[in-house]
Scaffold this motif. Structure first.
Motif, PDB file in Angstrom:
ATOM      1  N   LEU A 327       0.884  -1.168   0.000  1.00 32.75           N
ATOM      2  CA  LEU A 327       0.000   0.000   0.000  1.00 32.75           C
ATOM      3  C   LEU A 327       0.919   1.214   0.000  1.00 32.75           C
ATOM      4  N   ASN A 328       0.791   2.036  -1.038  1.00 27.63           N
ATOM      5  CA  ASN A 328       1.715   3.158  -1.200  1.00 27.63           C
ATOM      6  C   ASN A 328       1.215   4.383  -0.438  1.00 27.63           C
ATOM      7  N   ASP A 329       1.371   4.328   0.876  1.00 24.92           N
ATOM      8  CA  ASP A 329       1.019   5.461   1.719  1.00 24.92           C
ATOM      9  C   ASP A 329       2.010   5.535   2.875  1.00 24.92           C
ATOM     10  N   PRO A 330       3.055   6.377   2.747  1.00 24.26           N
ATOM     11  CA  PRO A 330       4.069   6.462   3.800  1.00 24.26           C
ATOM     12  C   PRO A 330       3.528   6.968   5.128  1.00 24.26           C
ATOM     13  N   ALA A 331       2.340   7.585   5.111  1.00 22.28           N
ATOM     14  CA  ALA A 331       1.739   8.068   6.356  1.00 22.28           C
ATOM     15  C   ALA A 331       1.291   6.917   7.251  1.00 22.28           C
ATOM     16  N   SER A 332       1.263   5.707   6.721  1.00 22.28           N
ATOM     17  CA  SER A 332       0.842   4.566   7.532  1.00 22.28           C
ATOM     18  C   SER A 332       1.774   4.356   8.727  1.00 22.28           C
ATOM     19  N   VAL A 333       3.057   4.672   8.562  1.00 19.80           N
ATOM     20  CA  VAL A 333       4.016   4.444   9.659  1.00 19.80           C
ATOM     21  C   VAL A 333       3.804   5.427  10.805  1.00 19.80           C
ATOM     22  N   PRO A 334       3.834   6.745  10.566  1.00 18.93           N
ATOM     23  CA  PRO A 334       3.581   7.656  11.690  1.00 18.93           C
ATOM     24  C   PRO A 334       2.185   7.505  12.289  1.00 18.93           C
ATOM     25  N   LEU A 335       1.190   7.173  11.453  1.00 22.03           N
ATOM     26  CA  LEU A 335      -0.157   6.982  11.985  1.00 22.03           C
ATOM     27  C   LEU A 335      -0.208   5.770  12.912  1.00 22.03           C
ATOM     28  N   TYR A 336       0.521   4.736  12.569  1.00 23.78           N
ATOM     29  CA  TYR A 336       0.627   3.546  13.428  1.00 23.78           C
ATOM     30  C   TYR A 336       1.191   3.942  14.793  1.00 23.78           C
ATOM     31  N   LEU A 337       2.246   4.751  14.784  1.00 25.83           N
ATOM     32  CA  LEU A 337       2.872   5.184  16.038  1.00 25.83           C
ATOM     33  C   LEU A 337       1.937   6.080  16.845  1.00 25.83           C
ATOM     34  N   LEU A 338       1.141   6.875  16.151  1.00 26.07           N
ATOM     35  CA  LEU A 338       0.172   7.734  16.831  1.00 26.07           C
ATOM     36  C   LEU A 338      -0.897   6.891  17.524  1.00 26.07           C
ATOM     37  N   PHE A 339      -1.416   5.888  16.832  1.00 19.85           N
ATOM     38  CA  PHE A 339      -2.433   5.028  17.440  1.00 19.85           C
ATOM     39  C   PHE A 339      -1.852   4.198  18.589  1.00 19.85           C
ATOM     40  N   GLU A 340      -0.576   3.897  18.496  1.00 17.76           N
ATOM     41  CA  GLU A 340       0.095   3.179  19.586  1.00 17.76           C
ATOM     42  C   GLU A 340       0.018   3.992  20.873  1.00 17.76           C
ATOM     43  N   LYS A 341       0.255   5.292  20.760  1.00 22.98           N
ATOM     44  CA  LYS A 341       0.171   6.184  21.917  1.00 22.98           C
ATOM     45  C   LYS A 341      -1.279   6.303  22.396  1.00 22.98           C
ATOM     46  N   ILE A 342      -2.208   6.440  21.481  1.00 27.24           N
ATOM     47  CA  ILE A 342      -3.623   6.571  21.847  1.00 27.24           C
ATOM     48  C   ILE A 342      -4.102   5.337  22.603  1.00 27.24           C
ATOM     49  N   LYS A 343      -3.642   4.167  22.170  1.00 26.36           N
ATOM     50  CA  LYS A 343      -4.019   2.942  22.879  1.00 26.36           C
ATOM     51  C   LYS A 343      -3.455   2.942  24.303  1.00 26.36           C
ATOM     52  N   ARG A 344      -2.197   3.374  24.452  1.00 22.20           N
ATOM     53  CA  ARG A 344      -1.586   3.417  25.785  1.00 22.20           C
ATOM     54  C   ARG A 344      -2.369   4.321  26.728  1.00 22.20           C
ATOM     55  N   ASP A 345      -3.004   5.332  26.151  1.00 15.09           N
ATOM     56  CA  ASP A 345      -3.794   6.258  26.967  1.00 15.09           C
ATOM     57  C   ASP A 345      -5.200   5.736  27.269  1.00 15.09           C
ATOM     58  N   GLY A 346      -5.525   4.560  26.743  1.00  9.18           N
ATOM     59  CA  GLY A 346      -6.770   3.907  27.128  1.00  9.18           C
ATOM     60  C   GLY A 346      -7.969   4.144  26.242  1.00  9.18           C
ATOM     61  N   TYR A 347      -7.764   4.663  25.019  1.00  7.58           N
ATOM     62  CA  TYR A 347      -8.900   4.928  24.127  1.00  7.58           C
ATOM     63  C   TYR A 347      -9.122   3.758  23.160  1.00  7.58           C
ATOM     64  N   LYS A 348     -10.395   3.482  22.882  1.00 10.44           N
ATOM     65  CA  LYS A 348     -10.751   2.403  21.960  1.00 10.44           C
ATOM     66  C   LYS A 348     -11.481   2.906  20.720  1.00 10.44           C
ATOM     67  N   VAL A 349     -11.840   4.199  20.705  1.00 12.18           N
ATOM     68  CA  VAL A 349     -12.534   4.800  19.560  1.00 12.18           C
ATOM     69  C   VAL A 349     -11.874   6.147  19.239  1.00 12.18           C
ATOM     70  N   VAL A 350     -11.639   6.398  17.957  1.00 18.63           N
ATOM     71  CA  VAL A 350     -11.018   7.652  17.518  1.00 18.63           C
ATOM     72  C   VAL A 350     -11.786   8.196  16.320  1.00 18.63           C
ATOM     73  N   LEU A 351     -12.070   9.500  16.330  1.00 19.66           N
ATOM     74  CA  LEU A 351     -12.694  10.164  15.184  1.00 19.66           C
ATOM     75  C   LEU A 351     -11.616  10.736  14.271  1.00 19.66           C
ATOM     76  N   SER A 352     -11.847  10.602  12.958  1.00 18.64           N
ATOM     77  CA  SER A 352     -10.866  11.059  11.977  1.00 18.64           C
ATOM     78  C   SER A 352     -11.591  11.718  10.801  1.00 18.64           C
ATOM     79  N   GLY A 353     -10.869  12.574  10.053  1.00 19.57           N
ATOM     80  CA  GLY A 353     -11.513  13.426   9.059  1.00 19.57           C
ATOM     81  C   GLY A 353     -11.473  12.959   7.623  1.00 19.57           C
ATOM     82  N   GLU A 354     -11.233  11.678   7.363  1.00 17.80           N
ATOM     83  CA  GLU A 354     -11.197  11.176   5.993  1.00 17.80           C
ATOM     84  C   GLU A 354     -12.488  11.479   5.230  1.00 17.80           C
TER      85      GLU A 354
END
Length: 601
Positions: A327-354
């Motif tokens: 999948l040609n989307d380099p943003a997948s890597v930083p987004l993965y790391l962002l969700f990693e942090k969100i999970k550590r903070d205890g969230y299971k649902v995230v809103l996004s602007g796609e």
């Protein structure tokens, strides 16, 4: 949000259970299995609504089995409508799906509002549904047995051998992601957005149940009326996505999309924790300052996460594994790391602007394409046709003018990457000009047979079906679910999308301003600074990281063994990436090389 998996036909139990376990990240809260001879029907559950065990799946009512991934946002209204005909025993949306099916048959899907991948077995007939705009994935393998799953990784163990699907490769090079029904694994297919599959008597048939082209055009031609209607639908779309029995967070960039979502959530009395990404030593890609200003204006708590080159490179192999196929989307890597942090903070649902850019014409290039389209009306253009046919340039603008004077399709998604002529020059095979149009044909045919005539509608239509559903939403689903987080996209509500396709398309672009209608809708809630910010997108220093880490050399290493590309032309592209040219071309080749090395060499 969950993982679904099933086998109709012969199977080995140990192998089936091992394949199912590869989806644990999609639903770590419970694993349910219903099995018998020639049937293995399973579900991994991520509890968001009604966490009680009586809502665990597979859900069995009468002769029906259900495994469902997603959220049905109007399930309470449907439940109220169906309560006289069905004895409900849970507070879940999954039970409502069965009740709706019992009343309306396969037409039940037209009553659902939400995101979903549904597997429903009625006696000996299996139905698979993918939601209207492609937010949830569904893959299948039709072989000795029929097998389906939420991710490819659960299907690869059942392939007798691994072969690369040529249509997946060619459509990936053209459009950043394989186009439906193709995947990189020959034999494994995917449902497209708005499709459903019926499997009975060892025969599979795919049909379409939803198409944005079915919306009647130009129903509303008054701008104030359009703004009023869309404002109400957007408010409604955000409101219903705030329903959850677990904490919800939101992504926040410096742009209008995420700010609008959070502003409307506040209007509904919900203040969401927001998250923003930043890049160490690469301030030009950073949106933390803008996001902080938006958060302060709205009165929101904002958490920023900074990643380094080591973070990016360290996570990249894991992320590419998570995606299963190129999948040609380099943003997948930083987004993965962002969700990693969100999970550590205890969230299971995230809103996004796609989806906002595709619906409200947020890409400046849409307006440029509309200008170029006007050249097709020139009376004397034969000499221009001859000129562009006899002179080749890698320059993208050259390609666009050539198409106009050749009288062929100009716009081929915002995600168009390698053109056919570029592929012909690079690959060790003959690639005819316009060959990639075959991957767009079914969509273009539906557009041309519809009542819609404005090309801007085509831009939105093909981008929602491919650039969004197969590219951005694939990324969002895999990297969020890798951390057991449900991602919700309020702009991609089918009622909102349908309404936009029903207004006079000129209302979206006649002012010459990107997202003109959305800016009018959001003006009462956001300040001028947010509304007028230049679009930045989810950009990141992936090419700098790739070059500095020397991982870029993998492209040559794999090409020596695979022989897919001409070395001298490959050198030209890699050399160009050093000066900032062909960056996404090179990332796509790198991702492809990683997959080839893992699966084929």
């Amino acid at each position: 949000m969950c993982g679904i998996f099933g086998i109709i036909g012969e199977y080995e139990e140990e192998k089936a259970r091992k394949a199912l376990s590869s989806l644990t990240h999609r639903g770590p809260d419970f694993c349910g299995i219903t099995q018998s001879k020639n049937l293995f029907f399973a579900h991994h559950r991520l509890s968001i609504i009604d966490a009680h065990s009586h809502s665990n799946q597979p859900l069995h009512v009468k002769n029906i089995l259900l495994s469902f991934n997603g959220e049905i946002y109007n399930f309470k209204e449907l439940k109220q409508e169906l309560t006289c005909e069905f004895e409900f025993k849970t507070q879940s949306d999954s039970e409502v799906i069965i009740a709706a099916y019992l009343k309306w048959g396969v037409e039940f899907v037209n009553h659902l509002r939400g995101m979903f991948a549904i597997a429903l077995l009625d006696d000996d007939t299996l139905y698979l549904f993918r939601d209207r705009l492609g937010k949830k994935p569904l893959f299948y393998l039709d072989g000795k047995s029929f097998i389906f799953a939420s991710e490819i990784k659960a299907l690869t163990p059942f392939l007798s051998n691994i072969e690369m699907d040529d249509d997946a490769l060619m459509s990936y090079l053209s459009f950043l992601a394989p186009t439906p029904p193709f995947t990189f694994f020959k034999g494994i297919k995917k449902l497209a957005a708005g499709e459903y599959l019926t499997f009975k008597d060892s025969h599979a048939e795919v049909k379409r149940y939803f198409d944005l082209m079915d919306n009647k055009p130009n129903v509303i031609a008054n701008k104030d009326e359009a703004v009023y209607m869309l404002e109400n639908l957007l408010q409604e779309s955000i409101d219903i996505r705030l329903s959850s029995d677990v904490p919800i967070a939101s992504l926040l960039s410096g742009g209008i999309d995420s700010a609008t979502i959070n502003a409307y959530a506040l209007k509904n009395g919900v203040s969401l924790q927001t998250y923003t990404l930043g890049y160490k030593e690469f301030a030009k890609y950073d949106e933390r300052v803008n996001a902080k200003e938006s958060a302060e204006f709205l009165g929101l708590k904002n958490q920023d996460i900074e990643i380094s080159q080591d973070d990016f490179i360290g996570a990249s192999d894991k992320v590419l594994d998570t995606l299963d196929e190129p999948l040609n989307d380099p943003a997948s890597v930083p987004l993965y790391l962002l969700f990693e942090k969100i999970k550590r903070d205890g969230y299971k649902v995230v809103l996004s602007g796609e989806g906002s850019d595709e619906l409200f014409l947020g890409y400046r290039q849409y307006f440029e394409y509309l200008d170029i389209e006007s050249l097709s009306k020139l009376n004397n253009k034969n000499w221009l046709k001859k000129y562009f046919r006899s002179n080749f340039s890698k320059n993208r603008e050259w390609e666009h003018y050539k198409r106009i004077f050749d009288e062929t399709l100009l716009f081929r998604t915002s995600g168009e990457n390698f053109t056919d002529l570029q592929k012909n020059e690079l690959m060790k095979r003959n690639v005819k000009d316009n060959q990639s149009l075959k991957y767009l044909k079914s969509y273009r045919d539906r557009f041309e047979k519809s009542l819609h005539a404005d090309e801007s509608i085509w831009y939105s239509y093909i981008d929602l079906n491919l650039f969004q559903a197969e590219h951005f939403l694939t990324k969002l689903d895999r990297v969020s679910m890798a951390h057991s987080i449900e991602s919700r996209t309020p702009f991609l509500d089918h009622k909102l999308a349908s309404a936009i396709f029903s207004i006079d398309p000129k209302l979206r672009y006649e002012d010459g301003v990107t997202k003109a209608l959305l800016k009018k809708i959001s003006k009462p809630h956001l300040n001028e600074k947010i509304l007028s910010r230049k679009k930045k997108g989810f950009s990141n220093p992936y090419m700098e990281y790739l070059i500095n880490s020397k991982k870029i050399e993998l492209i040559h290493e794999v090409n020596k063994q695979s022989g897919l590309f001409k070395k001298d032309k490959l050198d030209e592209y890699i050399k160009g990436s050093n000066s900032g040219n062909f960056k996404q071309h090179i990332w796509g080749l790198y991702v492809l090389s990683v997959w080839i090395k893992k699966w084929l060499l």
